[in-house]
Design a protein around this motif. Structure first.
Motif, PDB file in Angstrom:
ATOM      1  N   ALA A 226       6.185  10.059  -5.329  1.00  0.00           N
ATOM      2  CA  ALA A 226       7.424   9.296  -5.249  1.00  0.00           C
ATOM      3  C   ALA A 226       7.770   9.039  -3.791  1.00  0.00           C
ATOM      4  O   ALA A 226       7.585   9.898  -2.928  1.00  0.00           O
ATOM      5  CB  ALA A 226       8.547  10.074  -5.921  1.00  0.00           C
ATOM      6  N   ARG A 227       8.260   7.844  -3.529  1.00  0.00           N
ATOM      7  CA  ARG A 227       8.728   7.551  -2.179  1.00  0.00           C
ATOM      8  C   ARG A 227      10.091   6.877  -2.271  1.00  0.00           C
ATOM      9  O   ARG A 227      10.394   6.173  -3.241  1.00  0.00           O
ATOM     10  CB  ARG A 227       7.741   6.683  -1.418  1.00  0.00           C
ATOM     11  CG  ARG A 227       7.607   5.261  -1.881  1.00  0.00           C
ATOM     12  CD  ARG A 227       6.618   4.501  -0.992  1.00  0.00           C
ATOM     13  NE  ARG A 227       6.491   3.105  -1.372  1.00  0.00           N
ATOM     14  CZ  ARG A 227       7.280   2.128  -0.919  1.00  0.00           C
ATOM     15  NH1 ARG A 227       8.260   2.408  -0.092  1.00  0.00           N
ATOM     16  NH2 ARG A 227       7.089   0.874  -1.307  1.00  0.00           N
ATOM     17  N   PRO A 228      10.931   7.099  -1.258  1.00  0.00           N
ATOM     18  CA  PRO A 228      12.278   6.527  -1.298  1.00  0.00           C
ATOM     19  C   PRO A 228      12.245   5.003  -1.294  1.00  0.00           C
ATOM     20  O   PRO A 228      11.359   4.382  -0.695  1.00  0.00           O
ATOM     21  CB  PRO A 228      12.926   7.068  -0.021  1.00  0.00           C
ATOM     22  CG  PRO A 228      12.113   8.259   0.354  1.00  0.00           C
ATOM     23  CD  PRO A 228      10.721   7.949  -0.083  1.00  0.00           C
ATOM     24  N   ASP A 229      13.217   4.411  -1.940  1.00  0.00           N
ATOM     25  CA  ASP A 229      13.336   2.954  -1.988  1.00  0.00           C
ATOM     26  C   ASP A 229      14.119   2.467  -0.766  1.00  0.00           C
ATOM     27  O   ASP A 229      15.151   1.801  -0.874  1.00  0.00           O
ATOM     28  CB  ASP A 229      14.035   2.538  -3.280  1.00  0.00           C
ATOM     29  CG  ASP A 229      13.984   1.032  -3.495  1.00  0.00           C
ATOM     30  OD1 ASP A 229      13.033   0.395  -2.994  1.00  0.00           O
ATOM     31  OD2 ASP A 229      14.890   0.500  -4.163  1.00  0.00           O
ATOM     32  N   THR A 230      13.602   2.815   0.405  1.00  0.00           N
ATOM     33  CA  THR A 230      14.217   2.450   1.680  1.00  0.00           C
ATOM     34  C   THR A 230      13.584   1.166   2.183  1.00  0.00           C
ATOM     35  O   THR A 230      12.371   0.987   2.097  1.00  0.00           O
ATOM     36  CB  THR A 230      14.024   3.582   2.708  1.00  0.00           C
ATOM     37  OG1 THR A 230      14.628   4.777   2.201  1.00  0.00           O
ATOM     38  CG2 THR A 230      14.640   3.227   4.048  1.00  0.00           C
ATOM     39  N   ASP A 231      14.407   0.264   2.719  1.00  0.00           N
ATOM     40  CA  ASP A 231      13.906  -1.038   3.160  1.00  0.00           C
ATOM     41  C   ASP A 231      13.389  -1.037   4.592  1.00  0.00           C
ATOM     42  O   ASP A 231      12.563  -1.885   4.952  1.00  0.00           O
ATOM     43  CB  ASP A 231      15.018  -2.083   3.027  1.00  0.00           C
ATOM     44  CG  ASP A 231      15.467  -2.258   1.587  1.00  0.00           C
ATOM     45  OD1 ASP A 231      14.640  -2.655   0.754  1.00  0.00           O
ATOM     46  OD2 ASP A 231      16.652  -1.975   1.306  1.00  0.00           O
ATOM     47  N   GLY A 232      13.877  -0.128   5.427  1.00  0.00           N
ATOM     48  CA  GLY A 232      13.442  -0.141   6.816  1.00  0.00           C
ATOM     49  C   GLY A 232      13.725   1.166   7.520  1.00  0.00           C
ATOM     50  O   GLY A 232      14.668   1.886   7.176  1.00  0.00           O
ATOM     51  N   TYR A 233      12.879   1.468   8.501  1.00  0.00           N
ATOM     52  CA  TYR A 233      13.000   2.704   9.266  1.00  0.00           C
ATOM     53  C   TYR A 233      13.018   2.374  10.761  1.00  0.00           C
ATOM     54  O   TYR A 233      12.286   1.495  11.224  1.00  0.00           O
ATOM     55  CB  TYR A 233      11.824   3.645   8.991  1.00  0.00           C
ATOM     56  CG  TYR A 233      11.709   4.109   7.559  1.00  0.00           C
ATOM     57  CD1 TYR A 233      12.256   5.318   7.160  1.00  0.00           C
ATOM     58  CD2 TYR A 233      11.034   3.334   6.611  1.00  0.00           C
ATOM     59  CE1 TYR A 233      12.137   5.753   5.845  1.00  0.00           C
ATOM     60  CE2 TYR A 233      10.918   3.761   5.294  1.00  0.00           C
ATOM     61  CZ  TYR A 233      11.472   4.972   4.917  1.00  0.00           C
ATOM     62  OH  TYR A 233      11.359   5.398   3.616  1.00  0.00           O
ATOM     63  N   ILE A 234      13.833   3.093  11.506  1.00  0.00           N
ATOM     64  CA  ILE A 234      13.854   2.982  12.964  1.00  0.00           C
ATOM     65  C   ILE A 234      13.669   4.376  13.545  1.00  0.00           C
ATOM     66  O   ILE A 234      14.411   5.302  13.206  1.00  0.00           O
ATOM     67  CB  ILE A 234      15.179   2.374  13.471  1.00  0.00           C
ATOM     68  CG1 ILE A 234      15.303   0.916  13.015  1.00  0.00           C
ATOM     69  CG2 ILE A 234      15.265   2.464  14.996  1.00  0.00           C
ATOM     70  CD1 ILE A 234      16.625   0.276  13.383  1.00  0.00           C
ATOM     71  N   ASP A 235      12.677   4.524  14.415  1.00  0.00           N
ATOM     72  CA  ASP A 235      12.449   5.784  15.124  1.00  0.00           C
ATOM     73  C   ASP A 235      13.115   5.670  16.484  1.00  0.00           C
ATOM     74  O   ASP A 235      12.631   4.978  17.370  1.00  0.00           O
ATOM     75  CB  ASP A 235      10.948   6.032  15.273  1.00  0.00           C
ATOM     76  CG  ASP A 235      10.636   7.346  15.971  1.00  0.00           C
ATOM     77  OD1 ASP A 235      11.589   8.064  16.331  1.00  0.00           O
ATOM     78  OD2 ASP A 235       9.445   7.652  16.155  1.00  0.00           O
ATOM     79  N   ALA A 236      14.250   6.333  16.631  1.00  0.00           N
ATOM     80  CA  ALA A 236      15.019   6.226  17.873  1.00  0.00           C
ATOM     81  C   ALA A 236      14.960   7.508  18.685  1.00  0.00           C
ATOM     82  O   ALA A 236      15.730   7.688  19.611  1.00  0.00           O
ATOM     83  CB  ALA A 236      16.468   5.873  17.553  1.00  0.00           C
TER      84      ALA A 236
END
Length: 236
Positions: A226-236
């Motif tokens: 299973a993976r989250p239904d996330t639309d975008g990631y930012i590595d800050a």
């Protein structure tokens, strides 16, 4: 005038140097504030940046006041408050290996032009806020590259200045649900105060499981887990 230099690995000095002079196409600034970036720590640790290693002036998050305008310069006047594009200097990157740094008392801007190296700002903006221009520009650039759509679910890793700026940028672009992840609870509380929809302390929580709770499970694809239904990631 005084200037802050990296003089060797782990060594920083305040030195007296000559005040720069503005020519007919230049603008002279009095520095009013400058942030200290994580990269400044790196510059110090390695002893500076070639070709100025051992004598690297620091400061690339500055704001200043115009104190002299060359006769051929248009669009500026003495007393203007400005933020600075430190990468647009014609004589080297300001505070990142060039011959000048934002931790100088004065900086000369060669071949000054509105919208190139300098942008005039309202005079009622506090100097310490104006100096946030550079890190907030970095944060907004990250958001622009992500190209979030209205209602998107976003995760930002890191709640330092860039991460918090990215949070503000993502919300301003219409992101529907923004989660901020960090190890420091105090920073996460700040993220909540300025608009995060949820936070995750990765020192004490399972990030994946919390994201599945917050963003739901992604449907489709070939992944077994299973993976989250996330639309975008930012590595800050």
């Amino acid at each position: 005038m005084r200037s802050v230099f990296v003089t060797g690995p782990g060594s920083v000095e305040v030195r007296e140097i000559e005040k720069p002079e503005a020519g007919p196409r230049d603008v002279l600034l009095r520095m009013r504030a400058s942030g200290i970036c994580g990269s400044d720590h790196m510059y110090i640790s390695v002893g500076g940046i070639p070709p100025n290693q051992g004598r690297t002036p620091l400061g690339h998050e500055p704001a200043g006041e115009i104190v002299e305008v060359g006769a051929e310069v248009t669009g500026f006047q003495v007393g203007d408050h400005v933020v600075i594009d430190t990468m647009a200097f014609t004589d080297g990157l300001l505070g990142s290996g060039g011959d000048q740094g934002g931790l100088n008392e004065y900086v000369v801007v060669r071949d000054a032009a509105p919208g190139r190296q300098l942008r005039v700002i309202p005079r009622d903006i506090p100097w310490e806020v104006a100096a946030l221009n550079e890190p907030m520009a970095v944060a907004l650039h990250a958001v622009n590259r992500l190209e979030p759509k209205t209602g998107d679910k976003i995760v930002i890793f890191g709640a330092g200045p860039i991460g918090l700026g990215a949070l503000l940028g993502a919300k301003s672009k219409g992101a529907g649900h923004v989660v901020v992840v960090d190890l420091q609870q105090e920073r996460l509380e700040t993220a909540l105060r300025i608009g995060a929809d949820a936070v995750i302390n990765s020192a004490t929580e399972d990030v994946k499981e919390r994201l599945l709770e917050l963003h739901g499970r992604s449907v489709g694809g070939f992944l077994r887990d299973a993976r989250p239904d996330t639309d975008g990631y930012i590595d800050a």
